[in-house]
Design an enzyme around this catalytic site. Structure first.
Site: not given
Length: 376
Positions: A91, A153, A246, A256, A267
């Site tokens: 990623q 991420h 979100e 948060y 998952y």
């Protein structure tokens, strides 16, 4: 047997044909405007972000590590020279791009990207002076620590607020507990001066158990960030796991909740954290998506081309392959409209151009730059 071609079929065909073959743009009905989606270029390899230059050019990042110029209706063949060393891994790669608020005078360009660091890989932000289609005098302003050996991420959205502070999102790197550790940059929003200095009023400055760059924490993997056009507040969207994406209003020092509380599950279907959706001392999202849409690029619309969209939030969806329009009433979402599902495209970025049109990037190996225009 006679077969009828629907407008959905025509649009799908338009988005897979070479640009020279496509000769028509079928109209699309949304709740407020009839629009058409016009392909401007293809040939982009997993584009991630774009920025509009004062001279009318566009700069587009490609995740494998290239910065491209779109000029006078054409994608230039040669990438921009002078970029920092980028690690394209899963990623990670070249990710977001942002112009300094005074770019017209100082020509400073900011890039976020994945980079090798201390035997691992991490999120890094650098800036350089963009002149003659080349990046000069590149300097690293921020390196997320500690590094990790996985490729998930990275977060990596960039945003300047009205006071000139730079905000950077850093994902939890696929290691959930890191997002609750204030001595770890992972799973946070970073706030810096434009030259990388740490603002004295950052919420954790002076604490021995926290990194002073951190502005918020408990964030999983935020990939959309935009300024509210009226209040100047920073808004952000972040990926949940299986559900629990979100939309958040970003405020100094707020936790948060990830991964202690979430509206999603693993998952595999297993419970995450404490199995709760709320807990004292942890912020609730303004809006959440369950099941997940995998939100990415995000923009508030302020233009004149689509007057009924003014003040709405537009969010690209990777998993559900659409753009979602959120109607706001203050800090509340009061209506949602998924749009452009017929295209079947992973929408990585959404930006409003200086011309008032919406621009989209599709995250594919043959990615595209698209423009949303009023139907004629």
């Amino acid at each position: 047997m006679t077969r009828f071609i629907t407008w959905r079929s025509l649009l799908a065909l338009l988005l897979i044909l070479p640009l020279g073959v496509a000769c028509a743009n079928p109209n699309l009905d949304t709740r407020e405007h009839v629009v058409k989606v016009v392909p401007l270029t293809d040939g982009l390899e997993n584009p991630w972000s774009l920025a509009f230059l004062p001279n009318g050019d566009m700069l587009i990042t490609e995740r494998p590590g290239r910065l491209r110029i779109f000029r006078d209706g054409q994608l230039l063949p040669d990438p921009v020279a002078g970029l920092p060393e980028i690690r394209a891994f899963r990623q990670g790669g070249l990710l977001d791009i942002a112009l300094h608020p005074d770019f017209e005078n100082n020509r400073l360009l900011y890039l976020s990207y994945a980079a090798n660091h201390q035997g691992g890989i991490t999120t890094r932000v650098a800036r350089g002076r963009f002149e003659n289609d080349t990046l000069h005098d590149v300097e690293v302003l921020f390196t997320a620590e500690p590094a990790s050996d996985n490729g998930r991420h990275f977060g990596s959205r960039l945003l300047f607020d009205r006071a000139g502070y730079l905000y950077i999102t850093v994902g939890d790197r696929g290691d959930m507990p890191r997002a609750q550790d204030l001595n770890d940059h992972a799973g946070s929003t970073i706030r810096l001066h434009d030259d990388g200095r740490i603002p004295e009023d950052n919420p954790f400055v002076g604490r021995s158990d926290a990194r002073p760059e951190i502005y918020t924490y408990g964030n999983r993997n935020a990939q959309g960030m935009a300024l509210h056009p009226d209040t100047g507040a920073v808004w952000q969207n972040e990926h949940g796991p299986r559900g629990g994406d979100e939309l958040n209003l970003i405020r100094a020092g707020v936790n948060y909740g990830w991964p202690v509380i979430t509206h999603g599950v693993e998952y595999s279907g297993a419970t995450i954290g404490e199995g709760l959706t709320e807990k004292e001392g942890m912020e609730q999202p303004v809006h959440h998506w369950t099941p997940s849409i995998a939100p990415s690029g995000m923009a508030f619309y302020t233009g004149d081309v689509f007057p009924n969209w003014r003040g709405n939030v537009f969010v690209g969806a990777l998993a559900h392959t659409h753009v979602t329009r959120l109607v706001m009433d203050g800090d509340r979402v009061v209506e949602e409209e998924p749009m452009f599902r017929e295209m079947g495209q992973r929408i990585r970025d959404v930006r409003q151009g200086p011309d008032g049109y919406l621009y989209l990037l599709t995250d594919h190996t043959n990615g595209r730059l698209l423009r949303v225009e009023p139907a004629e």
